[in-house]
Structures are given as C-alpha cells and as structure tokens.
Design a protein around this motif. Structure first.
Motif, short mmCIF file in Angstrom:
data_model
loop_
_atom_site.label_atom_id
_atom_site.label_comp_id
_atom_site.label_asym_id
_atom_site.label_seq_id
_atom_site.Cartn_x
_atom_site.Cartn_y
_atom_site.Cartn_z
N LEU A 32 35.07 34.70 43.37
CA LEU A 32 33.94 34.20 43.99
C LEU A 32 34.20 32.90 44.54
O LEU A 32 34.70 31.98 43.89
N GLU A 65 35.01 42.22 44.83
CA GLU A 65 35.61 41.13 44.02
C GLU A 65 34.99 40.90 42.57
O GLU A 65 35.29 40.03 41.82
N TYR A 85 34.86 30.80 38.82
CA TYR A 85 35.09 32.33 39.43
C TYR A 85 36.46 32.37 39.86
O TYR A 85 37.11 31.59 40.73
N TYR A 112 32.53 39.57 36.69
CA TYR A 112 33.50 38.52 37.28
C TYR A 112 34.20 37.90 36.75
O TYR A 112 33.76 37.17 35.77
#
Length: 166
Positions: free
Chosen positions: A75, A116, A72, A55
């Motif tokens: 997220l 994501e 992030y 991520y």
C-alpha cells in the motif's frame, strides 16, 4: 424459475454456515503478540469494504502500549510516492502465517491474494484450473488460479490454527 434441488440446497446451506464463520472471524480482534522493530507482520483492515483483508507490513516502532506504527509492503501513501505508514492497533497485527502447501478443496476456507492484500473466503467450486471463491464480507464470487490461494489460518494464543468445518 425451477426449484433448487437437494444438492443445490445443501451447497447453499454449507456456504451459508461457512460464510457466517468467516464474517464472525473478520470482525474479531487478533490475539495480541509483542512485535519488535522490523518484524514482518500482517495487518487486518477494519475499514468498511476492506474487512476480511490482511496487508503485509513491517513494524516501524511501538506507539504506547496498544499501537504500532507500520509500513506497508504493497500500500502506498496518497501521493503514491512512498509506502503507506500508519498506526495499527495491537489487535489488528499478527505474524505472517506459514505456508501450508496442499491440494485445495471445495468448501475450504482460503486466503486469496488480490487488490494488494490477502482476503479470506470459501472455495465454492473448481472449473478446470480456476477456483471460485465466495467472499462473505463483500458477497462477491471470483475465479482465481491456485497461485493466488493459501490455506486460511487464525492466530490464537501464539499458535496458527487452521479452521475446521463443522
């Protein structure tokens, strides 16, 4: 039920070997690198069900010698009101890999952008403009367009390495 032919057996064997390599890599710690505040990075998830995914995040600040606080990019927090911030081990953080444009091939190890983050798997077949990718950590096969794929690379001793078969 018909017996699998030699081509099907060979295909399964190749996928099994590549899958073992991917699973082994997914559970391996990243090489450590020293990052600065605001550096763009990827964080490898070690959460069950998300292993093998990366991520994008930004370094907020170091926390001791073995962690970073990261924010992030995709997220969000539990309230879905702000980007998720959490501690990540230095072993879970790596730079963002460079783009390597080229034609994707069957049995190539790739990262796929989905849910994501970037998940890595192996291309098992191509039908028209869709690439079917098998994910050993979840045992799923899903079709994707080329714009969702990138060459999988591993960060090792300060260099990006493209895993080779065999």
């Amino acid at each position: 039920m018909a017996e699998p032919n030699d081509a099907e057996k060979n295909h399964k064997l190749i996928i099994d070997v590549i899958s073992d390599n991917i699973s082994e890599t997914a559970y391996k710690d990243q090489q450590t690198t020293i990052f600065q505040i605001n550096d763009e990075v990827e964080v490898a998830s070690q959460v069950e069900g998300y292993i093998g995914s990366y991520y994008q995040a930004t370094i907020v600040h170091p926390v001791g010698a073995y962690h970073y606080k990261v924010k992030y990019k995709t997220l969000v927090n539990n309230n879905e009101t702000a980007p998720l911030e959490e501690l990540a081990s230095v072993y879970e953080v790596r730079p963002i890999p460079p783009d390597i444009p080229h034609e994707m091939k069957i049995y190539e190890i790739v990262d796929v952008y989905d849910n994501e983050g970037w998940w890595f798997g192996v291309i098992t077949r191509k039908v028209e403009q869709k690439y079917y990718v098998y994910f050993p950590t979840t045992a799923d096969t899903v079709a994707y367009s080329i714009d969702k794929l990138r060459v999988h690379q591993e960060w090792s001793d300060g260099n990006w390495i493209v895993p080779l078969l065999g």
